[in-house]
Design a protein around this motif. Sequence first.
Motif, PDB file in Angstrom:
ATOM      1  N   LYS A 147      19.404 -25.181  23.719  1.00  0.00           N
ATOM      2  CA  LYS A 147      18.649 -24.195  22.931  1.00  0.00           C
ATOM      3  C   LYS A 147      17.331 -24.797  22.461  1.00  0.00           C
ATOM      4  O   LYS A 147      16.272 -24.188  22.593  1.00  0.00           O
ATOM      5  CB  LYS A 147      19.474 -23.746  21.718  1.00  0.00           C
ATOM      6  CG  LYS A 147      20.163 -22.431  21.961  1.00  0.00           C
ATOM      7  CD  LYS A 147      20.728 -21.895  20.651  1.00  0.00           C
ATOM      8  CE  LYS A 147      21.900 -20.992  20.964  1.00  0.00           C
ATOM      9  NZ  LYS A 147      22.905 -20.989  19.932  1.00  0.00           N
ATOM     10  N   ASN A 148      17.419 -25.997  21.865  1.00  0.00           N
ATOM     11  CA  ASN A 148      16.197 -26.669  21.397  1.00  0.00           C
ATOM     12  C   ASN A 148      15.218 -26.862  22.542  1.00  0.00           C
ATOM     13  O   ASN A 148      14.021 -26.639  22.408  1.00  0.00           O
ATOM     14  CB  ASN A 148      16.531 -28.043  20.792  1.00  0.00           C
ATOM     15  CG  ASN A 148      17.190 -27.915  19.436  1.00  0.00           C
ATOM     16  OD1 ASN A 148      17.122 -26.852  18.812  1.00  0.00           O
ATOM     17  ND2 ASN A 148      17.841 -28.962  18.986  1.00  0.00           N
ATOM     18  N   HIS A 149      15.765 -27.276  23.675  1.00  0.00           N
ATOM     19  CA  HIS A 149      14.945 -27.564  24.849  1.00  0.00           C
ATOM     20  C   HIS A 149      14.199 -26.290  25.286  1.00  0.00           C
ATOM     21  O   HIS A 149      12.992 -26.307  25.512  1.00  0.00           O
ATOM     22  CB  HIS A 149      15.873 -28.066  25.958  1.00  0.00           C
ATOM     23  CG  HIS A 149      15.147 -28.610  27.138  1.00  0.00           C
ATOM     24  ND1 HIS A 149      14.375 -29.752  27.080  1.00  0.00           N
ATOM     25  CD2 HIS A 149      15.059 -28.151  28.416  1.00  0.00           C
ATOM     26  CE1 HIS A 149      13.859 -29.991  28.257  1.00  0.00           C
ATOM     27  NE2 HIS A 149      14.257 -29.036  29.089  1.00  0.00           N
ATOM     28  N   LYS A 198      13.468 -23.713  23.508  1.00  0.00           N
ATOM     29  CA  LYS A 198      12.475 -23.266  22.517  1.00  0.00           C
ATOM     30  C   LYS A 198      11.348 -24.278  22.348  1.00  0.00           C
ATOM     31  O   LYS A 198      10.486 -24.118  21.486  1.00  0.00           O
ATOM     32  CB  LYS A 198      13.152 -23.085  21.157  1.00  0.00           C
ATOM     33  CG  LYS A 198      14.076 -21.888  21.099  1.00  0.00           C
ATOM     34  CD  LYS A 198      14.619 -21.778  19.675  1.00  0.00           C
ATOM     35  CE  LYS A 198      15.722 -20.763  19.586  1.00  0.00           C
ATOM     36  NZ  LYS A 198      16.555 -20.964  18.412  1.00  0.00           N
ATOM     37  N   GLY A 199      11.415 -25.360  23.092  1.00  0.00           N
ATOM     38  CA  GLY A 199      10.380 -26.405  22.984  1.00  0.00           C
ATOM     39  C   GLY A 199      10.502 -27.217  21.700  1.00  0.00           C
ATOM     40  O   GLY A 199       9.548 -27.875  21.282  1.00  0.00           O
ATOM     41  N   LEU A 200      11.706 -27.183  21.046  1.00  0.00           N
ATOM     42  CA  LEU A 200      11.897 -27.964  19.810  1.00  0.00           C
ATOM     43  C   LEU A 200      12.328 -29.389  20.161  1.00  0.00           C
ATOM     44  O   LEU A 200      12.964 -29.607  21.200  1.00  0.00           O
ATOM     45  CB  LEU A 200      12.989 -27.312  18.940  1.00  0.00           C
ATOM     46  CG  LEU A 200      12.666 -25.924  18.413  1.00  0.00           C
ATOM     47  CD1 LEU A 200      13.891 -25.313  17.748  1.00  0.00           C
ATOM     48  CD2 LEU A 200      11.512 -26.001  17.422  1.00  0.00           C
ATOM     49  N   PRO A 201      12.006 -30.360  19.281  1.00  0.00           N
ATOM     50  CA  PRO A 201      12.406 -31.741  19.604  1.00  0.00           C
ATOM     51  C   PRO A 201      13.929 -31.895  19.519  1.00  0.00           C
ATOM     52  O   PRO A 201      14.577 -31.237  18.704  1.00  0.00           O
ATOM     53  CB  PRO A 201      11.732 -32.568  18.499  1.00  0.00           C
ATOM     54  CG  PRO A 201      11.490 -31.611  17.396  1.00  0.00           C
ATOM     55  CD  PRO A 201      11.308 -30.250  18.005  1.00  0.00           C
ATOM     56  N   ASN A 202      14.493 -32.708  20.374  1.00  0.00           N
ATOM     57  CA  ASN A 202      15.927 -33.001  20.318  1.00  0.00           C
ATOM     58  C   ASN A 202      16.129 -34.401  19.776  1.00  0.00           C
ATOM     59  O   ASN A 202      16.096 -35.376  20.520  1.00  0.00           O
ATOM     60  CB  ASN A 202      16.542 -32.876  21.717  1.00  0.00           C
ATOM     61  CG  ASN A 202      17.283 -31.563  21.874  1.00  0.00           C
ATOM     62  OD1 ASN A 202      18.113 -31.199  21.047  1.00  0.00           O
ATOM     63  ND2 ASN A 202      16.949 -30.840  22.918  1.00  0.00           N
TER      64      ASN A 202
END
Length: 491
Positions: free
Chosen positions: A273-275, A277-281
Amino acid sequence: MGAAIVIIIAAYTTISLVKKRGRLRLPPGPPSEPLLGHYRVVPLDAAFKQYNEWAKEYNSDVLFFQTFGTKWIVLNSLRSATELLDKRGANYADRPRFVMFEEMGWSPTLTWLRWGDKYHIHRKVLQPPFTKSKVGEYAGIQRRQALICCKGIIDNPCDWVSSVRLFSVAIVLKIAYGLDVDGPRSPWVRLAEDAANAVGKSGAPASSIMDRFPATRYLPDWLPFMERLRYARTWRPAIQDITRLPFEASLRDMDSTAESGSFVHSRIRVWQKNHEKGLPNLFTLEDIKGAAATITIAGNDTRKAQGEVDRVLGKDRLPTWEDIANLPFTKLVLQETYRMNPLSPLGIPHASVADDVYNGMFIPKSTIVYPNVWAMMHDESVYRDPFRFWPERYLPEDQGGNGEPLPIGNFGFGRRICIGKHLAENSLLILLATMLATVDIDWPLGPQGRPTPFEPEWSFRGQAIVLPFKASITSRSAKSKALLDAETDVL
Ligand code: HEM
């Protein structure tokens, strides 16, 4: 050249220690050897017993040791462990660097991580699935595996060890990866067993020559004093396999949509999901792999307890979770088992963050701290006749007991306390209750065909691991066997 470096390190450490502590004394300890310090003074086998002897000899519950510039203390009383590791927990929440485990190929895992950002992320992700209320979700898996284990023990008494192994491996692989383990001969059992052995027999954590003097990890492992480097390299494939293979199998299951609520599957979903949305993991795929392997690696006068189980259950059914609350004596049997043989007699060491003073003794920054849990649990001033297995000792005096305190420390201390405590306790309780209801265990038969008492042998190189022993194992009754068969048939 090597000797010159050792001399410089030793001289530098001594001078800086003398400067910093001023008039304060270091905790006492046995004499050390020139250059090597205490390296050869502390035995590799059952060091906790020797530490306990020294605590008596030097009349101090805190002992100090050093070698090649590495300093460590051993806490031999519950009082010192609670004061330092619990009450002053913030100052003792670090871990030493585990160079030998690095050499064995461990990925970042909560247990070995130093205190800091990475550690906090791991603990934040790993703790919630194992809180007291959350572990109730695993009750079904635990009971199912307890029944399978007892049936296995009765059907194949000579190989009871395999059934017990299957029990612990099947629970953690299901929770961590969603994998089903189909029997004691499953390759997963072998894999988890190898990895647990690799860690359990590798010596007290952070005590090898590599941990004391990291540059030695680059030496050839055929040198006579590099036994533990050889050990680390021999077992490296086992650690790599347990980190990689179940993780890959779990990902394959996910691809074929046979998805479970396992730790890996739920973390991968968050990661994806993070990936997207371009959010950092912050918790990377490597972290997920390491954390799941941590769960797998990290993760026992019975007649009286049997009587209690019979009273609560009658003889017409097998224990369920509702019964556990009504089995106080069975719980005491488990506590007494912890006390007699704590799994990690020297715990997993912490490390101090800053200089400290305890009872007039100076404890320098970056000192490794071993709680000698075995010494605390065999302290004659707390436990009368400490080598006797006697669960009644915890009962109040008016109930025929001794009013002694339940053992503390088997699951560690302070901020680094074991996250799997509730899961492990539940697993052991349901297994113990099911065993008491279905299996009779007695001494093995001697040459005259009579039950013959014996002392089991232990490996004390690191964790306390009982070596396989023979016992006389039978089903408790035709009725209990029929109940067990009926319940395992429908699983
Ligand atoms: C009877 C079974 C177990 C025993 C005796 C045990 C014991 C311990 C001990 C002594 C520590 C060190 C605590 C400290 O540093 O003071 C520890 C840490 C840890 N245990 Fe367990 N454990 C058991 C089962 C489990 C299980 C089933 C899991 C997995 C869910 C687990 C996960 C961990 C983790 C992740 C840590 C590291 C915590 C940290 O450094 O913050 N343990 N355990």
